[in-house]
Structure formats: structure tokens, C-alpha cells
Design an enzyme around this catalytic site. Structure first.
Site, PDB file in Angstrom:
ATOM      1  N   LYS A 101       0.834  -1.218   0.000  1.00  0.00           N
ATOM      2  CA  LYS A 101       0.000   0.000   0.000  1.00  0.00           C
ATOM      3  C   LYS A 101       0.863   1.261   0.000  1.00  0.00           C
ATOM      4  O   LYS A 101       0.615   2.180  -0.750  1.00  0.00           O
ATOM      5  CB  LYS A 101      -0.875   0.063   1.267  1.00  0.00           C
ATOM      6  CG  LYS A 101      -1.968  -0.942   1.348  1.00  0.00           C
ATOM      7  CD  LYS A 101      -2.881  -0.635   2.541  1.00  0.00           C
ATOM      8  CE  LYS A 101      -2.201  -0.755   3.895  1.00  0.00           C
ATOM      9  NZ  LYS A 101      -1.848  -2.106   4.300  1.00  0.00           N
ATOM     10  N   ARG A 144      -9.509   1.699   9.532  1.00  0.00           N
ATOM     11  CA  ARG A 144      -9.113   0.309   9.719  1.00  0.00           C
ATOM     12  C   ARG A 144     -10.212  -0.502  10.397  1.00  0.00           C
ATOM     13  O   ARG A 144     -10.060  -1.697  10.562  1.00  0.00           O
ATOM     14  CB  ARG A 144      -7.868   0.270  10.604  1.00  0.00           C
ATOM     15  CG  ARG A 144      -6.559  -0.024   9.854  1.00  0.00           C
ATOM     16  CD  ARG A 144      -5.450   0.044  10.877  1.00  0.00           C
ATOM     17  NE  ARG A 144      -4.248  -0.635  10.492  1.00  0.00           N
ATOM     18  CZ  ARG A 144      -3.227  -0.080   9.870  1.00  0.00           C
ATOM     19  NH1 ARG A 144      -3.300   1.171   9.476  1.00  0.00           N
ATOM     20  NH2 ARG A 144      -2.141  -0.780   9.634  1.00  0.00           N
ATOM     21  N   ARG A 191      11.217  -6.231   4.824  1.00  0.00           N
ATOM     22  CA  ARG A 191      11.086  -4.819   4.470  1.00  0.00           C
ATOM     23  C   ARG A 191      12.107  -3.960   5.225  1.00  0.00           C
ATOM     24  O   ARG A 191      12.374  -4.184   6.402  1.00  0.00           O
ATOM     25  CB  ARG A 191       9.669  -4.394   4.843  1.00  0.00           C
ATOM     26  CG  ARG A 191       9.279  -3.014   4.495  1.00  0.00           C
ATOM     27  CD  ARG A 191       7.801  -2.911   4.334  1.00  0.00           C
ATOM     28  NE  ARG A 191       7.065  -2.941   5.591  1.00  0.00           N
ATOM     29  CZ  ARG A 191       5.744  -2.814   5.662  1.00  0.00           C
ATOM     30  NH1 ARG A 191       5.033  -2.696   4.567  1.00  0.00           N
ATOM     31  NH2 ARG A 191       5.142  -2.837   6.816  1.00  0.00           N
ATOM     32  N   ARG A 239      11.470  -1.554  10.525  1.00  0.00           N
ATOM     33  CA  ARG A 239      10.458  -1.076  11.468  1.00  0.00           C
ATOM     34  C   ARG A 239      10.366  -2.047  12.630  1.00  0.00           C
ATOM     35  O   ARG A 239      10.419  -3.249  12.438  1.00  0.00           O
ATOM     36  CB  ARG A 239       9.090  -1.007  10.763  1.00  0.00           C
ATOM     37  CG  ARG A 239       8.757   0.354  10.229  1.00  0.00           C
ATOM     38  CD  ARG A 239       7.554   0.322   9.340  1.00  0.00           C
ATOM     39  NE  ARG A 239       6.351  -0.204   9.981  1.00  0.00           N
ATOM     40  CZ  ARG A 239       5.158  -0.245   9.389  1.00  0.00           C
ATOM     41  NH1 ARG A 239       5.017   0.208   8.156  1.00  0.00           N
ATOM     42  NH2 ARG A 239       4.114  -0.734  10.016  1.00  0.00           N
ATOM     43  N   ARG A 257      -0.788  -8.491  13.358  1.00  0.00           N
ATOM     44  CA  ARG A 257      -1.343  -7.465  12.458  1.00  0.00           C
ATOM     45  C   ARG A 257      -2.216  -8.104  11.391  1.00  0.00           C
ATOM     46  O   ARG A 257      -3.259  -7.565  11.020  1.00  0.00           O
ATOM     47  CB  ARG A 257      -0.207  -6.655  11.820  1.00  0.00           C
ATOM     48  CG  ARG A 257       0.393  -5.657  12.813  1.00  0.00           C
ATOM     49  CD  ARG A 257       1.784  -5.234  12.432  1.00  0.00           C
ATOM     50  NE  ARG A 257       1.860  -4.492  11.194  1.00  0.00           N
ATOM     51  CZ  ARG A 257       2.986  -4.330  10.502  1.00  0.00           C
ATOM     52  NH1 ARG A 257       4.119  -4.840  10.943  1.00  0.00           N
ATOM     53  NH2 ARG A 257       2.972  -3.641   9.385  1.00  0.00           N
TER      54      ARG A 257
HETATM   55  P1  AMP Z   1       0.878   0.970   9.006  1.00  0.00           P
HETATM   56  O1  AMP Z   1       2.033   1.869   8.753  1.00  0.00           O
HETATM   57  O2  AMP Z   1      -0.367   1.395   8.266  1.00  0.00           O
HETATM   58  O3  AMP Z   1       1.212  -0.481   8.783  1.00  0.00           O
HETATM   59  O4  AMP Z   1       0.499   1.105  10.559  1.00  0.00           O
HETATM   60  C1  AMP Z   1       1.422   0.742  11.563  1.00  0.00           C
HETATM   61  C2  AMP Z   1       0.719   0.668  12.915  1.00  0.00           C
HETATM   62  O5  AMP Z   1       0.196   1.951  13.252  1.00  0.00           O
HETATM   63  C3  AMP Z   1      -0.472  -0.283  12.983  1.00  0.00           C
HETATM   64  O6  AMP Z   1      -0.081  -1.641  13.218  1.00  0.00           O
HETATM   65  C4  AMP Z   1      -1.235   0.315  14.174  1.00  0.00           C
HETATM   66  O7  AMP Z   1      -0.600  -0.008  15.400  1.00  0.00           O
HETATM   67  C5  AMP Z   1      -1.038   1.814  13.958  1.00  0.00           C
HETATM   68  N1  AMP Z   1      -2.117   2.380  13.110  1.00  0.00           N
HETATM   69  C6  AMP Z   1      -1.983   2.910  11.873  1.00  0.00           C
HETATM   70  N2  AMP Z   1      -3.159   3.339  11.391  1.00  0.00           N
HETATM   71  C7  AMP Z   1      -4.093   3.064  12.356  1.00  0.00           C
HETATM   72  C8  AMP Z   1      -5.500   3.246  12.447  1.00  0.00           C
HETATM   73  N3  AMP Z   1      -6.218   3.760  11.448  1.00  0.00           N
HETATM   74  N4  AMP Z   1      -6.115   2.831  13.594  1.00  0.00           N
HETATM   75  C9  AMP Z   1      -5.412   2.300  14.600  1.00  0.00           C
HETATM   76  N5  AMP Z   1      -4.084   2.069  14.574  1.00  0.00           N
HETATM   77  C10 AMP Z   1      -3.418   2.454  13.459  1.00  0.00           C
END
Ligand code: AMP
Length: 215
Positions: free
Chosen positions: A13, A88, A127, A160, A171
Site C-alpha cells: 500500500k 481500519r 522490508r 520497522r 497485524r
Molecule cells: P501501518 O504503517 O499502516 O502499517 O500502521 C502501523 C501501525 O500503526 C499499525 O499496526 C497500528 O498499530 C497503527 N495504526 C496505523 N493506522 C491506524 C489506524 N487507522 N487505527 C489504529 N491504529 C493504526
């Protein structure tokens, strides 16, 4: 154009979002990226978000939705935006509906990146990202020219903290349980466009660009 990009962790994404942003001149709103920035700056919000992110849990809505509302109301979103990683959950989607209604705007499409489940863990665990400019790499498939160094800005790449196997499995299960049902929510509104996320990044983007060009 106002878009959402969806797909499981590891679907690519972020990579497609960067290409869409550059080519269609949209504000890229990534909640994960906003949380990571706040974490690096050690703000109170970042410190609170970290405790959830490190375990692969969702950050509570009480923190997340306010952040998105503030961001969407900024001027650079007037030309359009791409939401990446938000909503989400169904409750976040309903909240987003409220914000959009207040601003008298609507989502034009939901880009759903479809990938093989078996590919996802390897994609995430391999990654690497640039902590300075955010460019993304993979130890097998998207290698930088110089080992461990960002091609764009020369900074040492990092993994990360939430890109380890245990957190990834959490996740993925949260995605299945809480995020995937959102596809039905947006399908009912006839907004979902599926994109095959397996294969070459540029080929995937060509498909994305074609469907966006036709909107
Ligand atoms: P991402 O970079 O989108 O993979 O997000 C990394 C982490 O950030 C996720 O595993 C959540 O812990 C947190 N996170 C990101 N977006 C959200 C959201 N919309 N709601 C809740 N937690 C989020």
C-alpha cells in the site's frame, strides 16, 4: 480525487500510495506514518501510540480519529487526498463519513490491493525503510544500490520495530477480523476497485493509474 487505499499488511500500500501521490498530486495521509513521526519526536501522542504499535495492536480511536480530522482539514487536502491505513475498522469508517459530511465532500474510490496470503509475512519481515525520507526497500526484491543505504538520501536503512514475524501475525489477524469487513462496507457503496498486488511495482501502478484515469 479523494481516495482510500486498502489491503493487508505487506500488500504494498505504502509503495503504491507514494506513486499515486506523485503522479496524481494528492496529499498522502498515512496514519501509520503520522504515528511513527510522533514516536520519533517522542511527543505524548507518539509515546502512547508506541505501546500499541510495538505489539501490532490498533491505536485507540480516541487518539486516531482526531488526528485524521485535523489532517484532512488542512489546505493541502483541498486538491484531493489519499488515505492510507485509515479507516481500519467500521467505527473509523463511520467517523470518516461524519468528517466528510461536515466538509461536504465524498470518497471517489477505494483501491483494494489484493495479494497472496503466503507472500505477506516474507514481504513484511524483509522490508527496510529509510528513517529520513520514508523510501521503502526489501532485502530480496527491492535492494538499494549500496547495501543498507537509501538510494534517495544516503541514510542508513532500518527495519520497522513492528516488522518482526510475531507482530506481523498479530497485524494480519487484526486485518482479517477488523479491517477486511470494511471492504463489504465500501462494496455496498460501489466504491471498491480491486488491483492485483502481485508482481512488478511499476506494472501494478500502471493498473492503478489506468483505473484512476478512468474515474
Ligand atoms: P501501518 O504503517 O499502516 O502499517 O500502521 C502501523 C501501525 O500503526 C499499525 O499496526 C497500528 O498499530 C497503527 N495504526 C496505523 N493506522 C491506524 C489506524 N487507522 N487505527 C489504529 N491504529 C493504526
Amino acid at each position: 480525487m479523494r481516495l482510500l487505499i486498502m489491503g493487508p499488511p505487506g500488500a504494498g500500500k505504502g509503495t503504491q500510495a507514494s506513486l499515486i501521490k506523485e503522479n496524481f498530486n494528492l496529499a498522502h495521509i498515512s496514519t501509520g506514518e503520522m504515528f511513527r513521526e510522533a514516536m520519533n519526536e517522542k511527543t505524548p501522542l507518539g509515546i502512547e501510540a508506541k505501546s500499541y504499535m510495538d505489539k501490532g495492536e490498533l491505536v485507540p480511536d480516541s487518539i486516531t480519529v482526531g488526528l485524521v480530522k485535523e489532517r484532512i482539514s488542512k489546505e493541502d487536502c483541498n486538491n484531493g487526498f489519499l488515505l492510507d491505513g485509515f479507516p481500519r475498522t467500521i467505527s473509523q469508517a463511520k467517523f470518516l463519513d461524519e468528517i466528510l459530511k461536515e466538509l461536504d465532500i465524498a470518497i471517489d474510490a477505494v483501491i483494494n490491493i489484493v495479494v497472496d496470503k503466503s507472500a505477506m509475512v516474507n514481504r513484511i519481515v524483509g522490508r527496510r525503510i529509510c528513517p529520513k525520507c520514508g523510501a521503502g526497500y526489501h532485502i530480496d526484491t527491492i535492494k538499494p544500490k549500496k547495501d543498507g543505504i537509501c538510494d534517495v538520501c544516503g541514510t542508513a536503512l532500518i527495519q520497522r520495530k513492528d516488522d518482526n514475524e510475531e507482530t506481523v501475525l498479530n497485524r494480519l489477524s487484526i486485518y482479517e477480523e477488523k479491517t477486511k469487513p470494511l471492504l463489504d462496507y465500501y462494496q455496498e457503496q460501489d466504491l471498491v476497485i480491486d488491483i492485483d498486488g502481485m508482481g512488478d511495482i511499476q506494472d501494478i501502478f500502471k493498473n492503478v493509474a489506468n483505473v484512476l484515469g478512468a474515474l
